[in-house]
Write a protein that holds these residues in place. Sequence first.
Motif, PDB file in Angstrom:
ATOM      1  N   MET A 139       0.832  -1.205   0.000  1.00 52.33           N
ATOM      2  CA  MET A 139       0.000   0.000   0.000  1.00 52.33           C
ATOM      3  C   MET A 139       0.871   1.261   0.000  1.00 52.33           C
ATOM      4  O   MET A 139       0.603   2.196  -0.720  1.00 52.33           O
ATOM      5  CB  MET A 139      -0.924  -0.054   1.221  1.00 52.33           C
ATOM      6  N   ILE A 140       1.890   1.257   0.860  1.00 54.82           N
ATOM      7  CA  ILE A 140       2.753   2.440   0.964  1.00 54.82           C
ATOM      8  C   ILE A 140       3.557   2.626  -0.314  1.00 54.82           C
ATOM      9  O   ILE A 140       3.848   3.745  -0.717  1.00 54.82           O
ATOM     10  CB  ILE A 140       3.632   2.348   2.220  1.00 54.82           C
ATOM     11  N   VAL A 141       3.884   1.514  -0.977  1.00 60.12           N
ATOM     12  CA  VAL A 141       4.640   1.600  -2.228  1.00 60.12           C
ATOM     13  C   VAL A 141       3.788   2.272  -3.303  1.00 60.12           C
ATOM     14  O   VAL A 141       4.287   3.086  -4.089  1.00 60.12           O
ATOM     15  CB  VAL A 141       5.111   0.194  -2.673  1.00 60.12           C
ATOM     16  N   LEU A 142       2.505   1.960  -3.330  1.00 59.79           N
ATOM     17  CA  LEU A 142       1.592   2.581  -4.292  1.00 59.79           C
ATOM     18  C   LEU A 142       1.498   4.091  -4.060  1.00 59.79           C
ATOM     19  O   LEU A 142       1.502   4.874  -5.017  1.00 59.79           O
ATOM     20  CB  LEU A 142       0.208   1.940  -4.195  1.00 59.79           C
ATOM     21  N   ILE A 143       1.451   4.488  -2.811  1.00 59.18           N
ATOM     22  CA  ILE A 143       1.398   5.919  -2.478  1.00 59.18           C
ATOM     23  C   ILE A 143       2.662   6.624  -2.955  1.00 59.18           C
ATOM     24  O   ILE A 143       2.600   7.705  -3.550  1.00 59.18           O
ATOM     25  CB  ILE A 143       1.188   6.110  -0.956  1.00 59.18           C
ATOM     26  N   ILE A 188       7.633   9.729   3.624  1.00 58.08           N
ATOM     27  CA  ILE A 188       6.948   8.452   3.445  1.00 58.08           C
ATOM     28  C   ILE A 188       7.942   7.368   3.032  1.00 58.08           C
ATOM     29  O   ILE A 188       7.831   6.217   3.457  1.00 58.08           O
ATOM     30  CB  ILE A 188       5.797   8.601   2.418  1.00 58.08           C
ATOM     31  N   ASN A 189       8.900   7.730   2.211  1.00 58.20           N
ATOM     32  CA  ASN A 189       9.906   6.755   1.759  1.00 58.20           C
ATOM     33  C   ASN A 189      10.788   6.278   2.916  1.00 58.20           C
ATOM     34  O   ASN A 189      11.337   5.166   2.860  1.00 58.20           O
ATOM     35  CB  ASN A 189      10.753   7.348   0.650  1.00 58.20           C
ATOM     36  N   SER A 190      10.921   7.071   3.944  1.00 55.33           N
ATOM     37  CA  SER A 190      11.756   6.662   5.079  1.00 55.33           C
ATOM     38  C   SER A 190      11.140   5.502   5.856  1.00 55.33           C
ATOM     39  O   SER A 190      11.835   4.840   6.625  1.00 55.33           O
ATOM     40  CB  SER A 190      12.004   7.846   6.007  1.00 55.33           C
ATOM     41  N   PHE A 191       9.850   5.242   5.659  1.00 58.35           N
ATOM     42  CA  PHE A 191       9.187   4.132   6.342  1.00 58.35           C
ATOM     43  C   PHE A 191       9.423   2.795   5.648  1.00 58.35           C
ATOM     44  O   PHE A 191       9.116   1.748   6.191  1.00 58.35           O
ATOM     45  CB  PHE A 191       7.690   4.375   6.475  1.00 58.35           C
ATOM     46  N   ILE A 192       9.958   2.840   4.420  1.00 64.51           N
ATOM     47  CA  ILE A 192      10.234   1.606   3.684  1.00 64.51           C
ATOM     48  C   ILE A 192      11.698   1.238   3.893  1.00 64.51           C
ATOM     49  O   ILE A 192      12.585   2.059   3.747  1.00 64.51           O
ATOM     50  CB  ILE A 192       9.958   1.793   2.176  1.00 64.51           C
ATOM     51  N   ILE A 193      11.913   0.008   4.212  1.00 63.79           N
ATOM     52  CA  ILE A 193      13.294  -0.452   4.451  1.00 63.79           C
ATOM     53  C   ILE A 193      13.747  -1.278   3.276  1.00 63.79           C
ATOM     54  O   ILE A 193      13.078  -2.025   2.689  1.00 63.79           O
ATOM     55  CB  ILE A 193      13.417  -1.253   5.756  1.00 63.79           C
TER      56      ILE A 193
END
Length: 63
Positions: free
Chosen positions: A1-5, A58-63
């Motif tokens: 979901m976060i990747v889509l955002i 928002i990108n900082s939440f993806i590892i």
Amino acid sequence: MIVLIIQLLILILVILSTLLVIGIPVTLASPGQWEKSKNLIYTSIGIWVGLIVITTIINSFII
């Protein structure tokens, strides 16, 4: 979901960047257009910077 955002934010960023790269020189080269369009250009640049910041956060939440 976060990747889509993030993908949507980057798509909007690319479209806005393209519009600014084309629009700002055209506005500056056209006689009298700067006075009419400077608020729109400043607003667009503010939105562009905001998109960069939001995308980075928002990108900082993806590892």
